[in-house]
Design a protein around this motif. Structure first.
Motif, PDB file in Angstrom:
ATOM      1  N   TYR A  45       7.926  -6.189 -10.357  1.00 24.53           N
ATOM      2  CA  TYR A  45       8.652  -7.422 -10.054  1.00 24.53           C
ATOM      3  C   TYR A  45       9.331  -8.022 -11.278  1.00 24.53           C
ATOM      4  CZ  TYR A  45       6.707  -7.291  -5.386  1.00 24.53           C
ATOM      5  OH  TYR A  45       6.405  -6.909  -4.104  1.00 24.53           O
ATOM      6  N   THR A  46       8.764  -7.786 -12.460  1.00 21.55           N
ATOM      7  CA  THR A  46       9.438  -8.225 -13.680  1.00 21.55           C
ATOM      8  C   THR A  46      10.746  -7.467 -13.855  1.00 21.55           C
ATOM      9  OG1 THR A  46       7.357  -8.806 -14.779  1.00 21.55           O
ATOM     10  CG2 THR A  46       9.252  -8.394 -16.192  1.00 21.55           C
ATOM     11  N   GLY A  47      10.707  -6.166 -13.618  1.00 21.90           N
ATOM     12  CA  GLY A  47      11.920  -5.364 -13.702  1.00 21.90           C
ATOM     13  C   GLY A  47      12.945  -5.762 -12.658  1.00 21.90           C
ATOM     14  N   LEU A  48      12.477  -6.084 -11.459  1.00 22.76           N
ATOM     15  CA  LEU A  48      13.377  -6.490 -10.396  1.00 22.76           C
ATOM     16  C   LEU A  48      14.068  -7.808 -10.736  1.00 22.76           C
ATOM     17  CD1 LEU A  48      14.570  -6.177  -7.586  1.00 22.76           C
ATOM     18  CD2 LEU A  48      12.484  -7.181  -6.643  1.00 22.76           C
ATOM     19  N   LEU A  49      13.295  -8.788 -11.203  1.00 25.18           N
ATOM     20  CA  LEU A  49      13.882 -10.068 -11.587  1.00 25.18           C
ATOM     21  C   LEU A  49      14.867  -9.894 -12.735  1.00 25.18           C
ATOM     22  CD1 LEU A  49      10.826 -12.497 -11.392  1.00 25.18           C
ATOM     23  CD2 LEU A  49      12.891 -12.560  -9.970  1.00 25.18           C
ATOM     24  N   LEU A  50      14.533  -9.041 -13.684  1.00 23.91           N
ATOM     25  CA  LEU A  50      15.420  -8.801 -14.819  1.00 23.91           C
ATOM     26  C   LEU A  50      16.764  -8.267 -14.340  1.00 23.91           C
ATOM     27  CD1 LEU A  50      15.965  -8.630 -17.839  1.00 23.91           C
ATOM     28  CD2 LEU A  50      14.781  -6.423 -17.870  1.00 23.91           C
ATOM     29  N   ARG A  51      16.754  -7.309 -13.429  1.00 16.47           N
ATOM     30  CA  ARG A  51      18.008  -6.757 -12.905  1.00 16.47           C
ATOM     31  C   ARG A  51      18.801  -7.808 -12.152  1.00 16.47           C
ATOM     32  NH1 ARG A  51      14.490  -2.480 -11.759  1.00 16.47           N
ATOM     33  NH2 ARG A  51      14.367  -3.043  -9.557  1.00 16.47           N
ATOM     34  N   LEU A  52      18.117  -8.635 -11.377  1.00 18.91           N
ATOM     35  CA  LEU A  52      18.800  -9.661 -10.601  1.00 18.91           C
ATOM     36  C   LEU A  52      19.402 -10.740 -11.493  1.00 18.91           C
ATOM     37  CD1 LEU A  52      16.234  -9.932  -7.676  1.00 18.91           C
ATOM     38  CD2 LEU A  52      18.567  -9.059  -7.524  1.00 18.91           C
ATOM     39  N   SER A 112       5.891 -13.038  -4.315  1.00 23.56           N
ATOM     40  CA  SER A 112       5.082 -11.889  -4.714  1.00 23.56           C
ATOM     41  C   SER A 112       4.550 -12.049  -6.128  1.00 23.56           C
ATOM     42  CB  SER A 112       5.920 -10.606  -4.614  1.00 23.56           C
ATOM     43  OG  SER A 112       6.285 -10.346  -3.273  1.00 23.56           O
ATOM     44  N   VAL A 113       5.391 -12.553  -7.037  1.00 27.85           N
ATOM     45  CA  VAL A 113       4.965 -12.763  -8.422  1.00 27.85           C
ATOM     46  C   VAL A 113       3.808 -13.744  -8.486  1.00 27.85           C
ATOM     47  CG1 VAL A 113       5.653 -13.743 -10.642  1.00 27.85           C
ATOM     48  CG2 VAL A 113       7.173 -12.151  -9.460  1.00 27.85           C
ATOM     49  N   LEU A 114       3.912 -14.829  -7.748  1.00 27.91           N
ATOM     50  CA  LEU A 114       2.851 -15.824  -7.756  1.00 27.91           C
ATOM     51  C   LEU A 114       1.569 -15.279  -7.130  1.00 27.91           C
ATOM     52  CD1 LEU A 114       4.962 -18.972  -6.808  1.00 27.91           C
ATOM     53  CD2 LEU A 114       4.149 -18.290  -9.063  1.00 27.91           C
ATOM     54  N   GLY A 115       1.729 -14.417  -6.131  1.00 33.13           N
ATOM     55  CA  GLY A 115       0.557 -13.780  -5.538  1.00 33.13           C
ATOM     56  C   GLY A 115      -0.142 -12.858  -6.526  1.00 33.13           C
ATOM     57  N   ILE A 116       0.630 -12.159  -7.354  1.00 32.89           N
ATOM     58  CA  ILE A 116       0.055 -11.296  -8.381  1.00 32.89           C
ATOM     59  C   ILE A 116      -0.727 -12.126  -9.387  1.00 32.89           C
ATOM     60  CG2 ILE A 116       0.581  -9.685 -10.253  1.00 32.89           C
ATOM     61  CD1 ILE A 116       3.137  -8.953  -8.675  1.00 32.89           C
ATOM     62  N   ALA A 117      -0.176 -13.275  -9.760  1.00 32.07           N
ATOM     63  CA  ALA A 117      -0.866 -14.156 -10.707  1.00 32.07           C
ATOM     64  C   ALA A 117      -2.203 -14.616 -10.143  1.00 32.07           C
ATOM     65  CB  ALA A 117       0.013 -15.369 -11.030  1.00 32.07           C
ATOM     66  N   LYS A 118      -2.236 -14.903  -8.866  1.00 32.50           N
ATOM     67  CA  LYS A 118      -3.485 -15.301  -8.212  1.00 32.50           C
ATOM     68  C   LYS A 118      -4.491 -14.154  -8.253  1.00 32.50           C
ATOM     69  CE  LYS A 118      -5.322 -16.725  -3.706  1.00 32.50           C
ATOM     70  NZ  LYS A 118      -4.989 -17.072  -2.305  1.00 32.50           N
ATOM     71  N   ASP A 119      -4.020 -12.935  -7.965  1.00 37.63           N
ATOM     72  CA  ASP A 119      -4.904 -11.771  -7.990  1.00 37.63           C
ATOM     73  C   ASP A 119      -5.410 -11.494  -9.408  1.00 37.63           C
ATOM     74  OD1 ASP A 119      -4.556 -11.459  -5.285  1.00 37.63           O
ATOM     75  OD2 ASP A 119      -3.063  -9.857  -5.468  1.00 37.63           O
ATOM     76  N   HIS A 120      -4.541 -11.727 -10.384  1.00 37.83           N
ATOM     77  CA  HIS A 120      -4.949 -11.504 -11.771  1.00 37.83           C
ATOM     78  C   HIS A 120      -6.104 -12.421 -12.147  1.00 37.83           C
ATOM     79  CE1 HIS A 120      -4.393 -12.341 -16.243  1.00 37.83           C
ATOM     80  NE2 HIS A 120      -4.847 -11.105 -16.176  1.00 37.83           N
ATOM     81  N   LYS A 121      -6.028 -13.666 -11.772  1.00 34.93           N
ATOM     82  CA  LYS A 121      -7.099 -14.618 -12.063  1.00 34.93           C
ATOM     83  C   LYS A 121      -8.404 -14.163 -11.413  1.00 34.93           C
ATOM     84  CE  LYS A 121      -8.453 -19.471 -11.577  1.00 34.93           C
ATOM     85  NZ  LYS A 121      -9.633 -19.280 -10.721  1.00 34.93           N
ATOM     86  N   LYS A 122      -8.319 -13.704 -10.161  1.00 34.35           N
ATOM     87  CA  LYS A 122      -9.519 -13.259  -9.451  1.00 34.35           C
ATOM     88  C   LYS A 122     -10.116 -12.022 -10.118  1.00 34.35           C
ATOM     89  CE  LYS A 122     -11.281 -11.865  -4.929  1.00 34.35           C
ATOM     90  NZ  LYS A 122     -11.999 -10.692  -5.490  1.00 34.35           N
ATOM     91  N   ASP A 123      -9.271 -11.056 -10.458  1.00 32.81           N
ATOM     92  CA  ASP A 123      -9.766  -9.839 -11.104  1.00 32.81           C
ATOM     93  C   ASP A 123     -10.402 -10.147 -12.456  1.00 32.81           C
ATOM     94  OD1 ASP A 123      -8.891  -8.441  -8.947  1.00 32.81           O
ATOM     95  OD2 ASP A 123      -7.500  -7.144 -10.044  1.00 32.81           O
ATOM     96  N   PHE A 124      -9.799 -11.083 -13.176  1.00 36.05           N
ATOM     97  CA  PHE A 124     -10.343 -11.467 -14.473  1.00 36.05           C
ATOM     98  C   PHE A 124     -11.732 -12.072 -14.303  1.00 36.05           C
ATOM     99  CE2 PHE A 124     -11.122 -14.578 -17.795  1.00 36.05           C
ATOM    100  CZ  PHE A 124     -10.853 -13.860 -18.949  1.00 36.05           C
ATOM    101  N   GLU A 125     -11.872 -12.955 -13.328  1.00 31.82           N
ATOM    102  CA  GLU A 125     -13.170 -13.591 -13.090  1.00 31.82           C
ATOM    103  C   GLU A 125     -14.199 -12.585 -12.592  1.00 31.82           C
ATOM    104  OE1 GLU A 125     -11.978 -16.659 -10.415  1.00 31.82           O
ATOM    105  OE2 GLU A 125     -11.564 -18.105 -12.024  1.00 31.82           O
ATOM    106  N   ASP A 126     -13.764 -11.598 -11.806  1.00 31.04           N
ATOM    107  CA  ASP A 126     -14.682 -10.554 -11.345  1.00 31.04           C
ATOM    108  C   ASP A 126     -15.180  -9.713 -12.520  1.00 31.04           C
ATOM    109  OD1 ASP A 126     -14.401 -11.384  -8.741  1.00 31.04           O
ATOM    110  OD2 ASP A 126     -12.946  -9.833  -8.194  1.00 31.04           O
ATOM    111  N   GLU A 127     -14.310  -9.450 -13.482  1.00 29.85           N
ATOM    112  CA  GLU A 127     -14.684  -8.612 -14.624  1.00 29.85           C
ATOM    113  C   GLU A 127     -15.591  -9.341 -15.601  1.00 29.85           C
ATOM    114  OE1 GLU A 127     -12.685  -5.945 -18.239  1.00 29.85           O
ATOM    115  OE2 GLU A 127     -11.395  -6.979 -16.785  1.00 29.85           O
ATOM    116  N   PHE A 128     -15.296 -10.603 -15.860  1.00 31.30           N
ATOM    117  CA  PHE A 128     -16.017 -11.311 -16.914  1.00 31.30           C
ATOM    118  C   PHE A 128     -17.013 -12.346 -16.394  1.00 31.30           C
ATOM    119  CE2 PHE A 128     -12.129  -9.765 -18.872  1.00 31.30           C
ATOM    120  CZ  PHE A 128     -12.623  -9.156 -20.010  1.00 31.30           C
ATOM    121  N   GLY A 129     -17.011 -12.598 -15.079  1.00 33.77           N
ATOM    122  CA  GLY A 129     -17.981 -13.517 -14.498  1.00 33.77           C
ATOM    123  C   GLY A 129     -17.938 -14.886 -15.147  1.00 33.77           C
TER     124      GLY A 129
END
Length: 209
Positions: free
Chosen positions: A127-134, A46-63
């Motif tokens: 997910y950062t909070g979840l990993l921290l607890r684990l 899930s964390v890696l999927g979020i990173a992928k989405d972040h890259k896409k959103d960044f590129e959508d915003e700044f072209g």
């Protein structure tokens, strides 16, 4: 180079996709992610999927105005370092990673000021909070867990206050990118330590996450 980001192949490919820089595995380490982990942890995935989405959103915003890898130019100094491969026990590694995640959790509050209500930010916090607890649950001596870099959040807040809107956006996007790199590096180190300890994959830490 970035088009096929985060295909769940080798760990080297994962690091390449997040950092945008080539990573060479030591000689003899050619196992794929699937070979090392027959069932990849849903949390890591899930964390890696979020990173992928972040890259896409960044590129959508700044072209085409700003490329994702250019966030390297807006890195916040003295961010938490991942656990080194050698000279650290598993316990020390868990403490180092938990310390880093605690600092990142606080820094995400600054990200939220610039991008309030952003879905990716909300998921990153979860997910950062979840990993921290684990990580804390896995520690043998959780009572010894401390966070020494408590001033980092104040420094970043001051840094953002002194920047214009574009620079603030670049900085907080860079924080998110640095968080994902921190997590990928942490996974790589813990994977190596688990393998060296000779544990069977079914009882490794990653299947507890």
């Amino acid at each position: 180079m970035y088009a096929q980001i985060f295909a769940f192949g080798s760990l080297a490919s994962l690091v390449l996709c997040v950092t945008g820089a080539p990573t060479v595995l030591p000689s003899g380490e050619h196992q794929s992610e699937e070979e090392l982990f027959p069932s990849i942890s849903p949390v890591w995935e899930s964390v890696l999927g979020i990173a992928k989405d972040h890259k896409k959103d960044f590129e959508d915003e700044f072209g085409n105005n700003v490329k994702y890898h250019q966030l390297e130019n807006y890195k916040v100094p003295q961010m938490p370092a991942s656990c080194p491969i050698s000279n650290f026990s598993m316990e020390a590694c868990l403490h180092r990673l938990a310390q880093g995640l605690t600092i990142y959790t606080n820094l995400l509050k600054d990200v939220e000021k610039v991008y309030p209500g952003q879905r990716i930010l909300s998921e990153a916090k979860h997910y950062t909070g979840l990993l921290l607890r684990l990580f804390k649950q896995k520690m043998k001596k959780p009572e010894e867990f401390t966070v020494s870099n408590s001033s980092q959040t104040e420094n970043v807040s001051t840094l953002l206050d002194n920047r214009d809107e574009f620079q603030r956006k670049m900085t907080v996007n860079s924080i998110l990118r640095q968080l994902f790199i921190f997590l990928v590096d942490g996974k790589r180190v813990l994977t190596k330590k688990e393998r060296r300890r000779g544990r069977h994959p079914k009882v490794t830490m990653f299947h507890m996450l």
